[in-house]
Design an enzyme around this catalytic site. Structure first.
Site, short mmCIF file in Angstrom:
data_model
loop_
_atom_site.label_atom_id
_atom_site.label_comp_id
_atom_site.label_asym_id
_atom_site.label_seq_id
_atom_site.Cartn_x
_atom_site.Cartn_y
_atom_site.Cartn_z
N HIS A 135 -3.76 6.43 9.00
CA HIS A 135 -3.48 5.53 10.13
C HIS A 135 -3.75 4.08 9.76
O HIS A 135 -4.41 3.78 8.77
CB HIS A 135 -4.33 5.92 11.35
CG HIS A 135 -3.80 7.10 12.10
ND1 HIS A 135 -4.02 8.38 11.69
CD2 HIS A 135 -3.04 7.18 13.23
CE1 HIS A 135 -3.42 9.22 12.54
NE2 HIS A 135 -2.83 8.51 13.48
N LYS A 139 -7.48 1.50 14.06
CA LYS A 139 -7.75 2.71 14.85
C LYS A 139 -9.26 2.91 14.98
O LYS A 139 -10.00 2.85 14.00
CB LYS A 139 -7.10 3.92 14.18
CG LYS A 139 -7.27 5.20 14.98
CD LYS A 139 -6.33 6.29 14.50
CE LYS A 139 -6.54 7.60 15.23
NZ LYS A 139 -6.41 7.49 16.68
#
Ligand SMILES: NC(=O)c1ccc[n+]([C@@H]2O[C@H](COP(=O)([O-])OP(=O)(O)OC[C@H]3O[C@@H](n4cnc5c(N)ncnc54)[C@H](O)[C@@H]3O)[C@@H](O)[C@H]2O)c1
Ligand SMILES: O=C(O)C1=N[C@H](C(=O)O)CCC1
Length: 250
Positions: A135, A139
C-alpha cells in the site's frame, strides 16, 4: 422515482472525496451531506440521510455507526480496524434497530473481492500460503483490512478441509521477518511511495506455485462497489460482512 438520500463521512479523505464525486454522479442518488472531522452528525438527521458511506478512521467509525444505527440510517463502511469485539458491539446496536442495514466491506473493488474468493477456494489444495499486501505509505493500519480478511478466509477453508499447518522450519528470525500471523497465515505488509492498494496471495504445493495478484491503481476502483453496496444495504437489514454477499457469486 425518488432518489436515495446519501451522506458521506470522511468526505475530505482520499477515498471519501472520490465517493462524494461518485454519489453526485449517480442518477439514482442525491448527496445530502459530505461531512469531515469535527462536523456534527446531527446534519445526517437534519438532511434526512437514508444511507451513509463511512470512510473515516478506526478511531471514529464506532461513534459514527452508533449514531447512524441509533437513528435508523443504513451504513456502508469501508473503514478498517474490525475486531470481534467491535462486530459484537455493532450487532448489539443493530438488534435495537432491526430495520437498519450495515455493510462492512474490507475492500470495495470487485477484483479484490474476487481475489479473496479465489484464494479461499484454492487454499485447501496447497501446503503453503502467504499473503503480501502493498500500500501507499500514508496508510495508518497494518496489515490491511483486505489482507486480514483474506488470511481469515484462507485459514477457515484450510481448517474446514482438515489441512495440516503449513511447513516452516524457521528456527531463528528477526522480529517481523516472517510477517504477522493471522490465524496461522503469514501476512507481510509493504508501504511504498507510488503504490495505492495491491495484494498477492502465494500458494505453494509440491513442484508448483500459484500466485493471485490484484492491483487497485486508482481510488475509482472502489466506486462501483460503494454504489452497489449503498443500493443493496437499504433493503438488507442487519450486518453484512463483505461485498461478496451482494455480488451473487456461487
Ligand atoms: N474498503 C475499501 O475498499 C477501502 C478502500 C480505501 C480505503 N479504505 C479505508 O478507508 C479509511 C479511510 O482511508 P483514506 O485513505 O481515505 O484515509 P484518509 O486519512 O485520507 O481519510 C480519512 C478522513 O476521515 C476524516 N475523519 C476522521 N474522523 C472523522 C469523523 N469522525 N467524521 C468525519 N470525518 C472524519 C479525516 O479527517 C480524513 O479526512 C481507512 O480505514 C482505509 O483503510 C477502505
Ligand atoms: O488505502 C487504504 O487504506 C486501503 N484500505 C483497505 C484495506 O485496508 O484493505 C482497502 C484497500 C485500500
Amino acid at each position: 422515482m425518488s432518489k436515495l438520500r446519501v451522506a458521506v463521512l470522511g468526505a475530505k479523505g482520499r477515498i471519501g472525496s472520490e465517493a462524494v464525486r461518485a454519489v453526485e454522479a449517480a442518477d439514482d442518488m442525491e448527496l445530502v451531506a459530505a461531512l469531515g472531522r469535527g462536523d456534527t452528525l446531527e446534519t445526517l438527521t437534519e438532511t434526512g440521510a437514508q444511507a451513509v458511506v463511512e470512510l473515516t478512521t478506526p478511531a471514529s467509525v464506532m461513534e459514527n455507526l452508533e449514531f447512524c444505527v441509533g437513528h435508523g440510517i443504513h451504513a456502508v463502511v469501508g473503514t478498517t480496524g474490525w475486531t470481534d469485539e467491535r462486530l459484537a458491539q455493532l450487532n448489539t446496536w443493530l438488534s435495537g434497530s432491526p430495520e437498519t442495514g450495515v455493510l462492512i466491506a474490507p475492500n470495495f473493488s470487485i477484483g479484490a473481492v474476487l481475489t479473496m474468493k479465489f484464494a479461499e477456494q484454492a487454499a485447501r489444495y496447497f501446503e503453503s500460503v502467504e499473503v503480501i499486501e502493498l500500500h501507499h505509505p500514508n496508510k495508518a493500519d497494518a496489515p490491511s483490512g483486505t489482507a486480514t480478511r483474506t488470511a481469515q478466509l484462507i485459514a477457515a477453508a484450510r481448517e474446514k478441509a482438515g489441512v495440516a499447518p503449513q511447513p516452516d522450519a524457521t528456527a531463528t528470525a528477526l522480529d517481523g521477518a516472517r510477517g504477522a500471523d493471522v490465524d496461522g497465515v503469514p501476512v507481510h505488509s509493504v508501504r511504498l511511495r507510488g503504490l495505492l492498494a495491491h495484494q498477492e496471495v502465494l500458494l505453494g504445493g509440491e513442484g508448483e506455485t500459484l500466485t493471485l495478484r490484484h492491483d487497485s491503481l486508482h481510488h475509482s476502483s472502489f466506486m462501483p462497489g460503494i454504489l452497489l453496496g449503498t443500493r443493496r444495504v437499504v433493503t438488507t437489514p442487519g450486518l453484512t460482512f463483505g461485498l461478496e454477499h451482494f455480488l451473487d457469486l456461487n
